[in-house]
Design an enzyme around this catalytic site. Structure first.
Site, PDB file in Angstrom:
ATOM      1  N   CYS A 181      24.447  64.204  35.850  1.00 34.40           N
ATOM      2  CA  CYS A 181      24.865  65.621  35.968  1.00 34.40           C
ATOM      3  C   CYS A 181      24.509  66.453  34.830  1.00 34.40           C
ATOM      4  CB  CYS A 181      26.365  65.795  36.223  1.00 34.40           C
ATOM      5  SG  CYS A 181      26.713  67.643  36.421  1.00 34.40           S
TER       6      CYS A 181
ATOM      7  N   CYS B 182      26.963  68.803  33.151  1.00 30.51           N
ATOM      8  CA  CYS B 182      28.056  68.123  32.478  1.00 30.51           C
ATOM      9  C   CYS B 182      27.560  67.684  31.012  1.00 30.51           C
ATOM     10  CB  CYS B 182      28.645  67.322  33.506  1.00 30.51           C
ATOM     11  SG  CYS B 182      29.561  67.968  34.770  1.00 30.51           S
TER      12      CYS B 182
END
Length: 187
Positions: free
Chosen positions: A134, A137
């Site tokens: 991700c 993130c």
């Protein structure tokens, strides 16, 4: 099971992983808690039972009960957040998509009160986010770590641990699949 027994399970073609696993387990740069929590959180994210068992056996004794729970919580919450925010990030380029401005409406209380130093939890969250792929993130947690005074080398060390643990899990899983294929072919 220990880290040494896990290394012995790796085939010769994964010799570099054995060496990296050994050196990263003792490499300075992170505190013992940061290093141990990173190993445990990323093993959980890598999802291979024997790797999880070996890494927890090796590193859990180096953590307080609260830190062990926080490392597990980082793997759990990032398992959810990485999917959600990866979707948001992918859709950000779509015309008319407003997902980034919409509230997630997902409980994430553990991020605010992880039970350990916030910076350590951020480190473990970054490493799990790297395993789970991700980008949104990873960027967010890396920025928080830099605000907490972490160097690029410390961030890199956590991601190197994540990379090696994930690769070890993939090799062990692949070898199990190959050995079951060979056994089935012999029948």
């Amino acid at each position: 099971m220990s880290l040494d027994s896990l290394k012995t399970r790796l085939p010769e073609y994964a010799r570099d992983l054995k060496l990296n696993l050994g050196s990263l387990a003792t490499e300075p740069g992170l505190t013992e808690q940061q290093r141990a929590g990173t190993f445990i959180a990323t093993a959980l994210a890598a999802r291979e039972a024997s790797v999880i068992q070996a890494i927890v056996a090796e590193f859990a004794p180096k953590l307080s009960p609260e830190a062990l729970e926080a490392a597990k919580a980082a793997a759990a919450i990032m398992g959810m957040n990485n999917i959600y925010y990866r979707f948001v990030h992918m859709m950000a380029h779509e015309p008319g998509a407003n997902y980034k401005s919409m509230p997630a409406k997902l409980r994430m209380n553990v991020i605010g009160k992880p039970g350990v130093d916030k910076a350590d939890f951020e480190l473990w969250s970054l490493a799990v986010s790297a395993v789970n792929g991700c980008g949104m993130c990873v960027e967010s947690h890396e920025a928080q770590l830099r605000k907490h005074g972490f160097s690029e080398e410390q961030v890199q060390q956590a991601v190197r641990i994540a990379a090696v643990v994930h690769a070890v899990a993939a090799v062990i899983d692949g070898e199990k699949a190959l050995s079951s294929d060979l056994a089935a072919a012999a029948e």
